[in-house]
Design a protein around this motif. Sequence first.
Motif, short mmCIF file in Angstrom:
data_model
loop_
_atom_site.label_atom_id
_atom_site.label_comp_id
_atom_site.label_asym_id
_atom_site.label_seq_id
_atom_site.Cartn_x
_atom_site.Cartn_y
_atom_site.Cartn_z
N THR A 139 0.80 -1.19 0.11
CA THR A 139 0.01 -0.12 -0.02
C THR A 139 0.87 1.21 0.01
N ASN A 140 2.00 1.25 0.87
CA ASN A 140 2.92 2.33 0.74
C ASN A 140 3.44 2.47 -0.35
N VAL A 141 3.95 1.56 -0.97
CA VAL A 141 4.53 1.81 -2.54
C VAL A 141 3.43 2.36 -3.27
N GLU A 142 2.22 1.77 -3.36
CA GLU A 142 1.18 2.47 -4.38
C GLU A 142 0.90 3.79 -3.89
N THR A 143 0.97 4.30 -2.86
CA THR A 143 0.84 5.61 -2.47
C THR A 143 1.87 6.59 -2.95
N CYS A 144 3.19 6.21 -2.98
CA CYS A 144 3.93 7.03 -3.87
C CYS A 144 3.68 7.25 -5.14
N THR A 145 3.27 6.23 -6.00
CA THR A 145 3.04 6.56 -7.38
C THR A 145 1.63 7.29 -7.44
N ASP A 146 0.69 7.10 -6.40
CA ASP A 146 -0.52 7.90 -6.39
C ASP A 146 -0.39 9.40 -6.31
N GLY A 147 0.77 9.67 -5.57
CA GLY A 147 1.16 11.03 -5.23
C GLY A 147 1.43 11.94 -6.28
N PHE A 148 1.75 11.17 -7.42
CA PHE A 148 2.24 11.94 -8.63
C PHE A 148 1.27 11.90 -9.63
N ASP A 149 0.18 11.75 -9.42
CA ASP A 149 -1.10 11.74 -10.45
C ASP A 149 -1.30 12.93 -11.05
N ASP A 150 -1.12 13.98 -10.33
CA ASP A 150 -1.21 15.34 -11.00
C ASP A 150 -0.01 16.10 -10.97
N VAL A 151 1.07 15.44 -10.84
CA VAL A 151 2.33 16.07 -11.43
C VAL A 151 2.72 16.05 -12.77
N ALA A 152 3.47 17.03 -13.24
CA ALA A 152 3.78 17.16 -14.72
C ALA A 152 5.08 17.11 -14.94
N ASP A 153 6.00 17.39 -13.70
CA ASP A 153 7.49 17.32 -13.73
C ASP A 153 8.31 16.01 -14.14
N ASP A 154 9.42 16.26 -14.75
CA ASP A 154 10.08 14.90 -15.47
C ASP A 154 10.44 13.98 -14.24
N VAL A 155 10.46 14.49 -13.06
CA VAL A 155 11.04 13.66 -12.05
C VAL A 155 9.93 12.59 -11.72
N LYS A 156 8.44 12.70 -12.25
CA LYS A 156 7.50 11.86 -12.27
C LYS A 156 7.63 10.63 -12.75
N THR A 157 8.16 10.64 -14.11
CA THR A 157 8.48 9.51 -14.82
C THR A 157 9.66 8.49 -14.16
N ASP A 158 10.70 9.18 -13.78
CA ASP A 158 11.73 8.23 -13.40
C ASP A 158 11.62 7.71 -11.89
N VAL A 159 10.76 8.39 -11.11
CA VAL A 159 10.20 7.93 -9.75
C VAL A 159 9.32 6.84 -9.96
N CYS A 160 8.22 7.24 -10.74
CA CYS A 160 7.00 6.27 -10.99
C CYS A 160 7.67 4.74 -11.34
N GLN A 161 8.73 5.00 -12.38
CA GLN A 161 9.10 3.84 -13.37
C GLN A 161 9.86 3.14 -12.16
N ARG A 162 10.64 3.63 -11.29
CA ARG A 162 11.54 2.66 -10.44
C ARG A 162 10.22 2.14 -9.21
N ALA A 163 9.45 2.80 -8.86
CA ALA A 163 8.46 2.57 -8.07
C ALA A 163 7.68 1.54 -8.36
N VAL A 164 7.33 1.31 -9.69
CA VAL A 164 6.61 0.09 -10.25
C VAL A 164 7.31 -1.27 -10.02
N LYS A 165 8.49 -1.13 -10.35
CA LYS A 165 9.51 -2.37 -10.17
C LYS A 165 9.44 -2.80 -8.78
N VAL A 166 9.40 -1.95 -7.84
CA VAL A 166 9.34 -2.36 -6.35
C VAL A 166 7.96 -2.93 -6.05
#
Length: 207
Positions: free
Chosen positions: A159-186
């Motif tokens: 749930t905590n890992v999913e919360t991380c990616t959910d927090g970027f739903d309305d973010v448009a910065d480039d950092v979103k892609t990098d963080v979310c791709q890594r988080a999905v693997k975890v």
Amino acid sequence: MKTQIPIIIFLLSTTLTTITTTTTINPLPPSPSPQPNESNDKDFIRTSCKTTLYPQTCFTSLSGFSVQQDPGRLARVAIGVTLFQASHMAKYVANISRDADYSCSPRAAAAVHDCYSVFRDAVDEIRGSLSEMRRLGGSQEGMRFHLSNVQTWMSAALTNVETCTDGFDDVADDVKTDVCQRAVKVKEVTSNALALINSFASSIQTP
């Protein structure tokens, strides 16, 4: 000249005899054959991974380990792999969070900080789960108690890992892609570990 010919023939004969003898005494080493236990382990892991949501990720991340066709050992190894990846992710987010306030939009910076917070919690939960798995033994009642804790904590970690990616739903910065791709693997290895734990827990007979 006639005297030299027998000498040459004798030398050639001696050389060939030496080569033949050497080859016989020192044959080439046999080609290694697959170890039966290793092959059976991989088959066991592949079959077990079919119960997960991400079977290919499951097999790839676990097939290098010896689990001795033991579902409990497989679940413990899966938790260890998850802890390793989640810890690396937490360190990565911690590093980028130091500069997020200056290099990202306020919304993206907040998402990064939140992500670090939930991943730190996830690492604690996964580490606690691994500790509980190492305490398995004794009565079935005791095993069910420890496994119940593991299921609760690994579910919370997911749930905590999913919360991380959910927090970027309305973010448009480039950092979103990098963080979310890594988080999905975890997320994938965490989900797989939880599935293997549930499978192992269900195999323990209730009284």
